[in-house]
Design an enzyme around this catalytic site. Sequence first.
Site, PDB file in Angstrom:
ATOM      1  CD  GLN A  23       9.213  19.574  84.137  1.00 46.70           C
ATOM      2  OE1 GLN A  23       9.270  18.352  84.181  1.00 46.70           O
ATOM      3  NE2 GLN A  23       8.287  20.211  83.461  1.00 46.70           N
ATOM      4  CG  HIS A  43      21.688  30.474  84.372  1.00 39.97           C
ATOM      5  ND1 HIS A  43      22.294  29.671  85.304  1.00 39.97           N
ATOM      6  CD2 HIS A  43      20.462  30.742  84.873  1.00 39.97           C
ATOM      7  CE1 HIS A  43      21.476  29.466  86.313  1.00 39.97           C
ATOM      8  NE2 HIS A  43      20.355  30.100  86.071  1.00 39.97           N
ATOM      9  CG  ASP A  56      18.061  30.278  88.446  1.00 37.66           C
ATOM     10  OD1 ASP A  56      18.321  29.302  87.702  1.00 37.66           O
ATOM     11  OD2 ASP A  56      18.572  31.397  88.301  1.00 37.66           O
ATOM     12  NE  ARG A  81       8.081   8.930  85.991  1.00 35.81           N
ATOM     13  CZ  ARG A  81       8.129   9.796  84.962  1.00 35.81           C
ATOM     14  NH1 ARG A  81       7.340  10.852  84.924  1.00 35.81           N
ATOM     15  NH2 ARG A  81       8.978   9.617  83.987  1.00 35.81           N
ATOM     16  CG  HIS A 126      12.218  14.121  83.893  1.00 36.25           C
ATOM     17  ND1 HIS A 126      11.027  13.481  84.195  1.00 36.25           N
ATOM     18  CD2 HIS A 126      11.874  15.071  82.986  1.00 36.25           C
ATOM     19  CE1 HIS A 126      10.031  14.027  83.516  1.00 36.25           C
ATOM     20  NE2 HIS A 126      10.512  15.007  82.786  1.00 36.25           N
ATOM     21  CG  ASN A 170      10.621  11.520  81.374  1.00 39.01           C
ATOM     22  OD1 ASN A 170       9.610  10.847  81.572  1.00 39.01           O
ATOM     23  ND2 ASN A 170      10.578  12.724  80.827  1.00 39.01           N
ATOM     24  CD  GLU A 171       8.187  12.446  77.803  1.00 33.63           C
ATOM     25  OE1 GLU A 171       8.545  13.360  77.051  1.00 33.63           O
ATOM     26  OE2 GLU A 171       7.102  12.436  78.385  1.00 33.63           O
ATOM     27  CG  ASN A 313       5.775  10.050  80.524  1.00 36.29           C
ATOM     28  OD1 ASN A 313       5.436   9.290  81.426  1.00 36.29           O
ATOM     29  ND2 ASN A 313       6.931  10.699  80.547  1.00 36.29           N
ATOM     30  CE1 TYR A 315       1.051  15.561  79.902  1.00 38.13           C
ATOM     31  CE2 TYR A 315       2.699  14.186  78.827  1.00 38.13           C
ATOM     32  CZ  TYR A 315       2.281  14.924  79.925  1.00 38.13           C
ATOM     33  OH  TYR A 315       3.084  15.028  81.024  1.00 38.13           O
ATOM     34  CD  GLU A 380       5.651  13.007  82.428  1.00 40.28           C
ATOM     35  OE1 GLU A 380       5.261  13.790  81.527  1.00 40.28           O
ATOM     36  OE2 GLU A 380       6.834  12.912  82.769  1.00 40.28           O
TER      37      GLU A 380
HETATM   38  C1  BG6 Z   1       6.429  15.469  79.171  1.00 37.10           C
HETATM   39  C2  BG6 Z   1       7.617  15.638  80.102  1.00 37.10           C
HETATM   40  O1  BG6 Z   1       6.890  15.213  77.889  1.00 37.10           O
HETATM   41  O2  BG6 Z   1       5.612  16.560  78.972  1.00 37.10           O
HETATM   42  C3  BG6 Z   1       7.338  16.598  81.222  1.00 37.10           C
HETATM   43  O3  BG6 Z   1       8.066  14.412  80.624  1.00 37.10           O
HETATM   44  C4  BG6 Z   1       6.699  17.859  80.678  1.00 37.10           C
HETATM   45  O4  BG6 Z   1       8.533  16.881  81.918  1.00 37.10           O
HETATM   46  C5  BG6 Z   1       5.381  17.510  79.984  1.00 37.10           C
HETATM   47  O5  BG6 Z   1       6.516  18.810  81.667  1.00 37.10           O
HETATM   48  C6  BG6 Z   1       4.730  18.731  79.345  1.00 37.10           C
HETATM   49  O6  BG6 Z   1       5.496  19.154  78.256  1.00 37.10           O
HETATM   50  P1  BG6 Z   1       5.879  20.676  77.916  1.00 37.10           P
HETATM   51  O7  BG6 Z   1       6.768  20.556  76.713  1.00 37.10           O
HETATM   52  O8  BG6 Z   1       4.593  21.376  77.634  1.00 37.10           O
HETATM   53  O9  BG6 Z   1       6.601  21.249  79.085  1.00 37.10           O
END
Ligand code: BG6
Length: 472
Positions: A23, A43, A56, A81, A126, A170-171, A313, A315, A380
């Site tokens: 990322q 690509h 890239d 991290r 990741h 990761n996830e 993680n 959200y 996260e």
């Molecule tokens: C998490 C990932 O699930 O969500 C991250 O570990 C990611 O790498 C973040 O950037 C946001 O998710 P998305 O799908 O909106 O890019």
Amino acid sequence: MKDKIKYTFPDNFLIGTSTAAYQIEGAWNEDGKGENIWDKLTHTIPKAVTNEDNGDIACDSYHKYKEDVSLLKDIGFNIYRFSLNWTRILPDGDLSHINQKGIDYYHRLIDELLNNKIEPMVTLYHWDLPQKLQEIGGWLNPLLVNYFEDYVRLVFQLYGNKVKWWNTINEPLEIVHGYSEKRYAPYLDLDAMSVDYIAGHTLLKAHARAYHVYDKEFRHIQKGKLSLTLSGFFYSPMSDSQEDRDAAERANQFEFGWFGHPVYSKDGDYPPIMRELVDKRSKEEGRQRSRLPVFTKAEIEEIRGTSDYLTMNHYTSRLCTSGIDPTAKVRFQDANFISHIDENWPSCQAVWLKVVPWGFRDMFRWLKKEYDNQPVYITENGYCDEGEIIDVNRVNYLREYITEMLIAIYDYGCNIIGYNFWSLLDNFEWLNGYSYKFGIVHVDFNDPERKRTPKFSVKFIKNIIQDRIIPQ
Ligand code: BG6
């Protein structure tokens, strides 16, 4: 006074931020790096990613890592991290070719962090699988456990004297979608009835193998900590009815328990309710074998307890009722629940990310009950917008979520040891490319220099790090 204590971070609580190699790094084919599944996807598959964006160049952190570290230092973070790009170190995924220039890059980054008194927390995987390993089936191939073992052993040898915090994978919950839903690389839509569970099975074994390599060969000298990074929405019952409460419990077991129970619970193995429901549906479908693979007793033991702390993680959250939505993911159907959104929940740029701070608190309470209150580190949490520098909505999100986390600590005795913001920089957001912005630092992607500008949220974060208190 009481409230002041309540909004103050406990002593030794770590505050940091997180990124991931694909990322932010860019330099996708520099200094001997091999191709990974995200290089391949961006690509070769038109329109897979919004605006056909790719990583890239991304934030060009491969060249600008010193600037990133100086931002981290200026903000005051204790810990950072980031993830290692497997193909920078092993371009073909295996030990046939070891790339010294890639190895040197991570030494430079880690040294820069340590020289600035910032602890490195390293994610071993990741999402950027070497393309060569995808060509033998990726995580659907159980041999990946051996390739992962070789890679992580090399990484521990290389960096283990300097790195004390490790996340293996990761996830896994998201990784598997790359095989069934054309969501994320390798962007396949294989038989959705079983591939998610098969890929998940390999990922769990790979995590456990990495843990044992560390435990047997490195821990006594390096003295670090390892974890598997879980993720997920937290599911709450739509009403107080027993039916809805049972549905929410099933949903959380399929969301967190799928990868959490085998590693973090006392019993190991998949959650009993998951075993029961997938077996039952598989039978009803006329299958001889369950779609959910079975671990042997030895494998259950090998996977159980393979973590020193629980990384998560998180959200957002959802409401939940019982029932089968035939259009939903197979996992949701297996779990027999329907997911709902409360229309009053504030939204943001990412449609899936509703602002539900209380769900954060309830998730901690669920983890405490389920996994014996072992230490949880939030690796996260963050908010997505269109890139505003005065990011008031992000500040509000963070204030409310962090407050709920402190309430979980003080009022509910949850054992939470650290929190990392997602993310340091606006970056390449997987299928949404550069159209989604999660950074606390703005990056100008039209500028060849990728100019970085701290947003308003940086001020807020600096204050909370300095005062160790959340202003209400
Ligand atoms: C998490 C990932 O699930 O969500 C991250 O570990 C990611 O790498 C973040 O950037 C946001 O998710 P998305 O799908 O909106 O890019």
